[in-house]
Design a protein around this motif. Structure first.
Motif, short mmCIF file in Angstrom:
data_model
loop_
_atom_site.label_atom_id
_atom_site.label_comp_id
_atom_site.label_asym_id
_atom_site.label_seq_id
_atom_site.Cartn_x
_atom_site.Cartn_y
_atom_site.Cartn_z
N ALA A 196 43.22 40.09 49.20
CA ALA A 196 43.12 41.17 48.21
C ALA A 196 41.69 41.32 47.75
O ALA A 196 40.97 40.33 47.57
N ALA A 197 41.26 42.58 47.57
CA ALA A 197 39.94 42.89 47.00
C ALA A 197 40.19 43.47 45.61
O ALA A 197 40.73 44.58 45.50
N PRO A 198 39.87 42.76 44.54
CA PRO A 198 40.22 43.19 43.18
C PRO A 198 39.80 44.62 42.84
O PRO A 198 40.49 45.31 42.09
N HIS A 199 38.67 45.10 43.39
CA HIS A 199 38.23 46.46 43.07
C HIS A 199 39.05 47.51 43.81
O HIS A 199 38.95 48.69 43.48
N TYR A 200 39.83 47.07 44.79
CA TYR A 200 40.77 47.98 45.45
C TYR A 200 42.14 47.67 44.86
O TYR A 200 42.85 46.78 45.31
N SER A 201 42.51 48.43 43.82
CA SER A 201 43.68 48.08 43.00
C SER A 201 44.98 48.01 43.80
O SER A 201 45.89 47.26 43.46
N CYS A 202 45.07 48.80 44.89
CA CYS A 202 46.29 48.78 45.71
C CYS A 202 46.57 47.39 46.26
O CYS A 202 47.72 46.99 46.46
N SER A 203 45.52 46.64 46.55
CA SER A 203 45.69 45.34 47.20
C SER A 203 46.18 44.26 46.25
O SER A 203 46.64 43.21 46.68
N VAL A 204 46.06 44.50 44.95
CA VAL A 204 46.47 43.51 43.95
C VAL A 204 47.89 43.86 43.49
O VAL A 204 48.07 44.75 42.66
N GLN A 205 48.88 43.17 44.02
CA GLN A 205 50.28 43.44 43.73
C GLN A 205 50.91 42.17 43.16
O GLN A 205 51.47 41.34 43.87
N ARG A 206 50.82 42.03 41.85
CA ARG A 206 51.24 40.78 41.21
C ARG A 206 52.74 40.53 41.33
O ARG A 206 53.17 39.39 41.53
N GLU A 207 53.53 41.58 41.22
CA GLU A 207 54.99 41.39 41.34
C GLU A 207 55.36 40.91 42.73
O GLU A 207 56.17 39.99 42.90
N ALA A 208 54.75 41.51 43.76
CA ALA A 208 55.02 41.08 45.13
C ALA A 208 54.56 39.64 45.35
O ALA A 208 55.23 38.85 46.02
N CYS A 209 53.41 39.30 44.76
CA CYS A 209 52.90 37.93 44.91
C CYS A 209 53.84 36.93 44.26
O CYS A 209 54.03 35.82 44.79
N ARG A 210 54.42 37.30 43.13
CA ARG A 210 55.37 36.39 42.48
C ARG A 210 56.60 36.18 43.36
O ARG A 210 57.13 35.07 43.46
N ARG A 211 57.04 37.24 44.01
CA ARG A 211 58.22 37.13 44.89
C ARG A 211 57.92 36.32 46.15
O ARG A 211 58.83 35.76 46.77
N LEU A 212 56.65 36.27 46.52
CA LEU A 212 56.25 35.51 47.72
C LEU A 212 55.61 34.17 47.39
O LEU A 212 55.13 33.47 48.27
N GLU A 213 55.59 33.83 46.10
CA GLU A 213 54.92 32.61 45.66
C GLU A 213 55.52 31.38 46.35
O GLU A 213 56.74 31.22 46.42
N GLY A 214 54.62 30.54 46.86
CA GLY A 214 55.05 29.34 47.58
C GLY A 214 55.25 29.57 49.05
O GLY A 214 55.33 28.60 49.83
N ASP A 215 55.32 30.83 49.47
CA ASP A 215 55.52 31.15 50.89
C ASP A 215 54.30 31.76 51.54
O ASP A 215 54.25 31.93 52.75
N CYS A 216 53.31 32.18 50.72
CA CYS A 216 52.08 32.80 51.23
C CYS A 216 50.87 32.23 50.51
O CYS A 216 50.98 31.81 49.35
N ASP A 217 49.73 32.22 51.19
CA ASP A 217 48.46 31.93 50.53
C ASP A 217 47.84 33.25 50.09
O ASP A 217 47.75 34.19 50.88
N PHE A 218 47.44 33.33 48.82
CA PHE A 218 46.83 34.55 48.29
C PHE A 218 45.35 34.31 48.06
O PHE A 218 44.97 33.41 47.30
N ILE A 219 44.53 35.10 48.73
CA ILE A 219 43.08 34.87 48.72
C ILE A 219 42.36 36.15 48.30
O ILE A 219 42.59 37.22 48.88
N GLU A 220 41.49 36.05 47.31
CA GLU A 220 40.67 37.18 46.88
C GLU A 220 39.35 37.21 47.64
O GLU A 220 38.75 36.16 47.88
N VAL A 221 38.93 38.40 48.03
CA VAL A 221 37.64 38.58 48.70
C VAL A 221 36.82 39.61 47.92
O VAL A 221 37.34 40.27 47.01
N ARG A 222 35.56 39.76 48.28
CA ARG A 222 34.65 40.56 47.46
C ARG A 222 34.85 42.06 47.61
O ARG A 222 34.66 42.81 46.66
N ASN A 223 35.19 42.53 48.80
CA ASN A 223 35.29 43.98 49.00
C ASN A 223 36.32 44.31 50.08
O ASN A 223 36.86 43.42 50.75
N VAL A 224 36.57 45.60 50.25
CA VAL A 224 37.61 46.05 51.17
C VAL A 224 37.26 45.77 52.62
O VAL A 224 38.13 45.40 53.42
#
Length: 290
Positions: A196-224
């Motif tokens: 996910a690139a925080p400045h690209y709001s579409c990529s930041v999906q907190r609800e989806a991340c909660r549903r996938l928590e423990g099953d995926c690695d979530f990594i932030e990067v600097r840009n799209v």
């Protein structure tokens, strides 16, 4: 009040031969007309109008003031026309988020070419990273920025925004991904990295991340751009705008069990006096809705 109005009131009195008619023409009272002409007489040092026998006529001094007042009003009119011509020739600076694909650029050109370029009205359009776009908007280096929800711009003093369009959220994957082909459910993404690139709001999906928590690695990067490369080379995925995301070598899959929309907005200065800014935004929105 600018003194030019005193001259206009005086000219209107002489030409209409009536204080009442001059007041009606200028949406002010007869008293206001009389007061301004009295002020003009004090400045000129003598009487400007004769009011005998129910008829308004200029005095000899009044004829001089009337002739010069007409000249001043003509000069002011010319000045305002030249100012308007200058404004119409001003360059309008537009920025489009680099995460947005060619569909938006084609829509922009369909408006700019026939309605602005052919009329000699200049626009310059730039494809820029959302973080740079936000910074340029704050510095008033852009008149319009087209992008997604931006925490740096939403609520920023002096910057307004309008909804432009929206589309469903999708999943960006590389061409050689092991993620199943076709429409996806969140469950299909388990075991893969999510970038996910925080400045690209579409990529930041907190609800989806909660549903996938423990099953995926979530990594932030600097840009799209980095996000896309990471997805393509690491058998990973990213949440993106399913219609307007600018793809590289990957592809976008639809989601069937996570219904979210991605909004694209137009940001612009609150007190922008360039007439083409609001005209362009109105035409762009109408084009996107057609």
């Amino acid at each position: 009040m600018s003194s030019i109005w005193k001259y206009k009131y005086f000219v209107d009195v002489i030409e209409s031969k009536s204080f009442t008619k001059a007041g009606n023409m200028n949406y002010v009272s007869q008293t206001a007309i009389s007061q301004n002409i009295s002020s003009l007489e004090k400045m000129a040092g003598g009487k400007l109008v004769n009011r005998g026998k129910g008829e308004i006529t200029p005095t000899e001094l009044g004829r001089i003031v009337y002739r010069r007042a007409k000249e001043m009003l003509a000069v002011e009119d010319m000045m305002m026309k030249e100012i308007e011509q200058l404004r119409s020739r001003e360059v309008t600076y537009v920025g489009i988020d680099s995460a947005i694909n060619k569909k938006m650029w084609m829509t922009y050109e369909q408006i700019y070419d026939p309605f602005f370029l052919r009329a000699g009205e200049k626009m310059e359009c730039y494809k820029i990273d959302s973080k740079i776009g936000a910074r340029m908007m704050k510095k008033r280096e852009l008149d319009i920025f087209i992008g997604y929800d931006d925490n740096e711009l939403l609520g920023e003093p002096g910057i307004e925004n309008q909804y432009l369009t929206s589309s469903r959220l999708g999943v960006y994957v590389g061409k050689n991904t092991s993620i199943p082909y076709g429409a996806l459910r969140l469950e299909d993404l388990k075991g893969h990295r999510c970038y996910a690139a925080p400045h690209y709001s579409c990529s930041v999906q907190r609800e989806a991340c909660r549903r996938l928590e423990g099953d995926c690695d979530f990594i932030e990067v600097r840009n799209v751009e980095t996000m896309k490369l990471k997805v393509e080379f690491n058998d990973a995925f990213a949440f993106v705008d399913s219609r307007y995301f600018y793809c590289n070598d990957g592809e976008i899959r639809s989601l069937t069990d996570y219904e979210k929309d991605c909004e694209i907005r137009m940001y612009y200065p609150t007190n922008c006096d360039k007439k083409n800014v609001h005209r362009f935004m109105k035409m762009l929105k109408e084009k996107m809705e057609s």
